[in-house]
Design an enzyme around this catalytic site. Structure first.
Site, mmCIF file in Angstrom:
data_model
loop_
_atom_site.group_PDB
_atom_site.id
_atom_site.type_symbol
_atom_site.label_atom_id
_atom_site.label_comp_id
_atom_site.label_asym_id
_atom_site.label_seq_id
_atom_site.Cartn_x
_atom_site.Cartn_y
_atom_site.Cartn_z
ATOM 1 N N CYS A 375 -10.392 -5.293 -6.416
ATOM 2 C CA CYS A 375 -10.160 -3.944 -5.951
ATOM 3 C C CYS A 375 -11.263 -3.017 -6.181
ATOM 4 O O CYS A 375 -11.454 -2.253 -5.134
ATOM 5 C CB CYS A 375 -8.744 -3.553 -6.353
ATOM 6 N N GLN A 422 -8.527 -15.546 -4.658
ATOM 7 C CA GLN A 422 -7.325 -14.630 -4.065
ATOM 8 C C GLN A 422 -7.775 -14.457 -2.515
ATOM 9 O O GLN A 422 -8.814 -14.164 -2.269
ATOM 10 C CB GLN A 422 -7.067 -13.451 -4.747
ATOM 11 N N ASP A 424 -7.244 -11.748 -0.953
ATOM 12 C CA ASP A 424 -7.082 -10.262 -1.405
ATOM 13 C C ASP A 424 -7.391 -9.124 -0.352
ATOM 14 O O ASP A 424 -8.450 -9.370 0.451
ATOM 15 C CB ASP A 424 -7.871 -9.990 -2.638
ATOM 16 N N HIS A 553 -2.522 -2.626 -2.047
ATOM 17 C CA HIS A 553 -3.085 -4.121 -2.648
ATOM 18 C C HIS A 553 -2.096 -4.903 -2.177
ATOM 19 O O HIS A 553 -1.073 -4.854 -2.454
ATOM 20 C CB HIS A 553 -3.029 -4.110 -4.254
#
Length: 680
Positions: A375, A422, A424, A553
């Site tokens: 992130c 991930q 993500d 997220h």
């Protein structure tokens, strides 16, 4: 940052919602008196707190019965069994020192300081001693003590003395300590033989908050010790190594038997065993603990998983980004991860320092870290240029590999790894957009999980831990309320996870049940007002003002590796045709039919099917058995009659077979099954 689920943690003996009837006391009484006719009631909930049945309840308190079959009752059963285990250990070895013995998911454990590890034979002997203690019907008796009294009575138990010193809020520093000490009064539980008689005797005691069953007899015959393992005291490598004995406890022997059968099935499905048997992946010692390598067949499955996910993300309006595996220290100082997550990160690498000829530092170096989360880097991408409200929501997606220094005791194959990728995503949107975006994200997540074959879900809402979080109460309240509204609107069951959120925002996690009823944490969706503030992220609003975006997220699989392991166990290795590493195995009855089947395989490959001919020297029967062992969805067989008819024989995983299927029809059926993601 997106979370990857942890293994089950000790179960706290706290209140839980129940549909059982409640009553308000009008005079001093006990749970045993209130529910004298209810043999299934083992403890009571007094104003939301669990109490022993024989504990006096003053007038004016709300009391609810708790049965042995509901979650709180099961936890009390298992904690009581843990006490009996500890009593049995000290009966055999009086020098054994006691650690902590909490209930956990489906069972209990107890830690001991002993000179030699427990053997399987030791556990069998302890099982028998526990059985005698249970059958004897010893009474669990609660006694309130002062700290000085507790220290005097437990003077020979160094670990218990340490827990007494932790009494209060700091008790959380001890793994599982909440079952022994807390912010309230100290209590010792005695196991009493012949309670109420002149000859009653205290045969054993332990520091414990309780509550417990009235009698060891209520533990019944649904108890079994399972294994032992080393465990650090209070979960820290700096502390002594203890021996942990695990057991399971159920209200009846039949429930114990059913649980052990589920365990046996889970062992048969263990992804580590299947991964080796099917040649999918491995964990070479030369690379390090918790770091997997994918073999060609595993690579095929992983690629199919990723490609389908990429396709769906493109359709869902996501944009692909990529970020490096390593970064300077300052990035994680800004994000706050070094304040709140440093223990889960690999140690820093000090680089870029320059020395002159005399060894004096000419240019100071700086620390670099392997990234544990993507992130902060995605925030830099957002902030790389000015952003307009017209660009929002901006959905950034990455298959980003991250590294987390998990303790060696919790590393478990690919479900708890130190390096993983991930899927993500970080979504930047306006406050007005966030609820709709969260709803769309949850729908997207659930639909994609269903495409991979998972169907049974519930949601968990993780809320703020005041001791481990940043930001104002107002933004946390708004974020939590919004997530709760979105989760409730989905129609799925919503379970609270108090204080389980990451430091920057609350979280919805999708919990999925697999084919044998186990629950896995899958996707996570977190709503974050704090990191945009930390990174000073802004966009230009329609009125020309500078505004702060909201950040969502989202990890759909959690990690590719973990999701791979979950699917491998869910399907017991028999992946649906679209994910299978080899979708079709062609087996000629004799070598004379090799070319015929080779032509069929060529046609299948032209349609994108992963097909191969078994050219091995094995006999026909063994080739068929090999295809079954490899869990190939479709086996095509050809002999003389098939060649004459321009056909093949279809053999399925369950051993059924269709003969004389025209080649064109066979190809169409296989292509359709793969395209439609059919489980065969």
């Amino acid at each position: 940052m997106s979370d990857v689920a942890s293994p089950p943690s000790p179960t706290a003996l706290t209140s839980a919602d129940t549909t059982t009837e409640a009553t308000t006391t009008t005079a001093t009484t006990t749970g045993a008196e209130l529910y004298a006719e209810r043999r299934d009631v083992v403890v009571v909930r007094v104003d939301g707190e669990l109490w022993d049945l024989d504990r006096e309840i003053p007038a004016g308190h709300e009391v609810e019965p708790v049965t042995i079959t509901e979650p709180d009752g099961l936890a009390v059963l298992r904690h009581s069994a843990a006490h009996v285990l500890a009593q049995a250990v000290q009966q055999v070895n009086p020098d054994a020192k006691l650690g902590i013995g909490p209930p956990v998911t489906d069972g209990f454990y107890y830690d001991f300081d002993v000179e030699t590890p427990f053997t399987p034979e030791d556990l069998k002997a302890l099982d028998k001693i526990m059985g005698r203690i249970i059958k004897e019907g010893q009474t669990f008796r609660r006694r309130v003590v002062t700290e000085d009294e507790a220290r005097a009575e437990l003077a020979d138990e160094p670990y218990k003395l340490e827990l007494i010193g932790l009494k209060g809020s700091s008790a959380e520093a001890a793994e599982g300590a909440s079952v022994e000490v807390g912010a309230g009064e100290l209590t010792i539980y005695e196991n009493v033989r012949g309670a109420g008689r002149e000859t009653e005797t205290v045969v054993w005691k332990d520091l414990c908050r309780g509550p417990h069953l009235p009698s060891t007899r209520l533990i019944g015959n649904g108890v079994q010790l399972q294994r032992s393992a080393a465990a650090y005291w209070r979960g820290s490598e700096k502390n002594p190594m203890l021996q942990r004995v695990y057991g399971t406890a159920w209200p009846t022997k039949d429930e114990l038997k059913a649980y052990l059968e589920r365990l046996a099935e889970a062992e048969r499905r263990d992804h580590r065993r299947l991964g080796s048997e099917m040649d999918l992946f491995s964990f070479p010692d030369e690379i390090g603990s918790g770091l997997a390598v994918f073999h060609p067949k595993g690579g095929v499955i992983r690629n199919a998983m990723e490609e389908y996910s990429r396709q769906k993300h493109i359709e869902g309006g996501y944009e692909f980004v990529y970020s490096p595996h390593i970064t300077k220290e300052k990035l994680y100082q800004v994000s706050g991860h070094l304040d709140w997550y440093a223990d889960g990160m690999y140690p820093p690498m000090h680089l870029d320092e320059e020395l002159d000829d005399e060894g004096t530092v000419r240019k100071p170096g700086q620390n670099y870290y392997l990234k544990p989360m993507n992130c902060p880097m995605h925030n830099l991408i957002f902030d790389s240029r000015g952003r307009s409200y017209r660009e929002l929501p901006l959905r950034l997606f990455e298959f980003g590999t991250v590294y987390r220094y998990e303790k060696s005791g919790v590393v478990h194959g690919m479900t708890r790894a130190r390096g993983f990728t991930q899927d993500d995503a970080h979504i930047y949107c306006t406050r007005e957009q966030m609820k709709d975006e969260l709803t769309a994200t949850l729908t997207f997540v659930l639909n994609l999980l269903k495409d991979y074959g998972l169907e049974d879900f519930y949601l968990e809402l993780s809320t703020r831990d005041p001791e481990k979080s940043v930001g104002s109460d107002e933004v946390w309240d708004e974020a939590t309320r919004t997530l709760e509204e979105v989760a409730t609107a989905s129609g799925l069951e919503l379970v609270p996870d108090p204080e389980g959120a990451a430091f920057y925002g609350p979280k919805i996690s999708v919990q999925a049940k697999d084919a044998i009823g186990r629950t896995w944490q899958m996707s996570t969706i977190q709503l974050d007002f704090n990191l945009p503030e930390k990174f000073d992220l802004q966009y230009t609003a329609a009125d020309g003002s500078r505004q702060r975006p909201v950040m969502i997220h989202r990890a759909l699989f959690g990690s590719i590796e973990r999701f791979f392991a979950v699917l491998l166990e869910h399907y017991a290795g028999a992946f649906p045709a679209w994910l299978a590493p080899v979708q079709v195995k062609a087996v000629p009855v004799a070598d004379a039919f090799d070319d015929y089947l080779a032509d069929v395989v060529t046609q299948l490959k032209a349609q994108g099917i992963r097909a191969e001919v078994d050219y091995s020297d094995d006999r026909f029967g063994k080739k068929i058995r090999n295809a079954a062992k490899e869990k190939v969805p479709f086996t095509l067989i050809a002999g003389g009659e098939d060649v004459e008819a321009g056909a093949v024989s279809f053999r399925f995983r369950d051993g059924t077979q269709e003969n004389g299927v025209p080649v064109a029809d066979a190809i169409e059926r296989i292509v359709g099954a793969v395209r439609d993601r059919v489980q065969v």
